[in-house]
Design an enzyme around this catalytic site. Structure first.
Site, PDB file in Angstrom:
ATOM      1  N   SER A  18       0.825  -1.205   0.000  1.00 39.04           N
ATOM      2  CA  SER A  18       0.000   0.000   0.000  1.00 39.04           C
ATOM      3  C   SER A  18       0.861   1.256   0.000  1.00 39.04           C
ATOM      4  CB  SER A  18      -0.899  -0.001   1.237  1.00 39.04           C
ATOM      5  OG  SER A  18      -1.517   1.253   1.430  1.00 39.04           O
ATOM      6  N   TYR A  47      -2.516  -0.242   9.921  1.00 41.11           N
ATOM      7  CA  TYR A  47      -2.686  -0.816   8.590  1.00 41.11           C
ATOM      8  C   TYR A  47      -1.395  -0.684   7.792  1.00 41.11           C
ATOM      9  CZ  TYR A  47      -4.128  -1.198   3.703  1.00 41.11           C
ATOM     10  OH  TYR A  47      -4.209  -1.550   2.385  1.00 41.11           O
TER      11      TYR A  47
END
Length: 350
Positions: A142, A167
């Site tokens: 990501s 995350y």
């Protein structure tokens, strides 16, 4: 090739699966269909590729009624023994690992699920690839790993030691774990750092769907950091094209010593959030009511992908501009969600 796509009922996984099937590959779709957002959207995606909701049973193959070379199985990444059995039986050529617990803000509320899915689950994938070798493992990282870095564009050579959300930390850990397994066991791995993907069948918790839903229903939208945000919005078709090219670009252990590669996959053209909202307004022919909010914990002000390594490796070149991408998204959104609202209304009246 026989390819396992994890997260096959998710936004990107659904589109990747359709593309691979169109190319003639054999695909096994894998997803736990969790309730992070409305599972009905996941079931509706699966229906598009011939997997009916009423036949889905835990750990049982479902044969697509549309594609002879597609089967789907509902399973958890944390079920290691079952995952090992799947790899031992199927002997995959390649893995496209897209399954993960998504969402930056949700990681503040429910951190445990991120460790189980994104760390423990990824470890199980790596272990399965170790014991039942594959030609290539491509996995989703990501852009969040870059944190609040001020240097732009973001390069895969940049230091990413300061994630600002759990995350992001789990995605950085995936890259480190992949490197270790590539080093120790010569597993060819490619990590793809995704930058703000949008398009038809997108997640309802992402900004495009949140904005469209609020505007259509005459509710105010929340605009964080008072609108002073930029995102490298990337249309889904461009992302899929990049993933498909990558899976056949296998890192060479003999040439590179450690068969480990990282790429950014984005549009390399940051868009101001207010411009993105303006494009949605124009396509919906409605002005949004806006509530301007402060920056949320874990958010970053700007994302901007340096895609040069992916372009050099596979010729990656995004083709969809903002106007066309938002037009396609809003057309789908209206057709899908208005139809869904009518269905729900009919059920209520009945």
């Amino acid at each position: 090739m026989k390819i396992l796509v994890t997260g096959a009922a998710g936004f990107i996984g659904f589109h990747v699966t359709r593309r691979l099937l169109k190319m003639g590959h054999e695909v096994i779709g894998f997803d736990n269909i969790n309730s992070y957002y409305d599972p009905q959207l996941k079931y509706d995606r699966l229906k598009e590729v011939g997997i009916p909701k009423n036949l889905i049973v835990e750990k049982k193959y479902i044969q697509s009624s549309i594609h002879s070379q597609y089967r789907f199985i509902k399973m958890e990444l944390t079920q290691k023994a079952a995952l090992m059995d799947l790899f031992r039986y199927e002997r995959f050529d390649a893995i496209i690992h897209l399954a993960a617990q998504a969402g930056v803000r949700y990681s503040l509320e429910n951190p445990d699920v991120y460790i189980k899915s994104n760390v423990e689950g990824f470890l199980n994938i790596l272990e399965a690839c170790r014991h039942y070798p594959v030609k290539h493992l491509a996995y989703a990282s990501s852009s969040s790993v870059y944190g609040n870095t001020k240097k732009t564009p973001f390069s895969v050579d940049d230091c990413v030691d300061h994630p600002i959300s759990l995350y992001a930390a789990t995605k950085k850990s995936n890259e480190l774990m992949a490197y270790t397994y590539s080093h120790l066991f010569k597993i060819p791995t490619t990590g793809l750092r995704f930058f703000t993907v949008y398009g038809p069948w997108g997640r309802p918790d992402m900004a495009p769907s949140l904005f469209a839903e609020a505007i259509i229903n005459n509710r105010p939208i929340q605009v964080f950091n008072n609108g002073n945000m930029e995102r490298d919005f990337t249309y889904i078709d461009d992302i899929v094209e990049g993933i498909v090219k990558v899976i056949f670009d296998i890192p060479d252990a003999e040439k590179e010593h450690i068969p480990y590669v990282l790429h950014n996959i984005g549009n390399s053209h940051p868009i101001k959030l207010m411009d993105f909202i303006d494009s949605i307004e124009k396509n919906l022919n409605t002005k949004a009511k806006k509530n301007f909010m402060p920056m949320q914990p874990g958010d970053v002000q700007k994302t901007y992908a340096d895609i040069s390594s992916l372009t050099e490796a596979v010729g990656y070149a995004p083709q969809t501009n903002l106007q066309e991408g938002v037009k396609r998204f809003t057309e789908w959104y209206i057709s899908y969600f208005i139809r869904k609202q009518r269905t729900n209304k009919s059920k209520t009246l009945a």
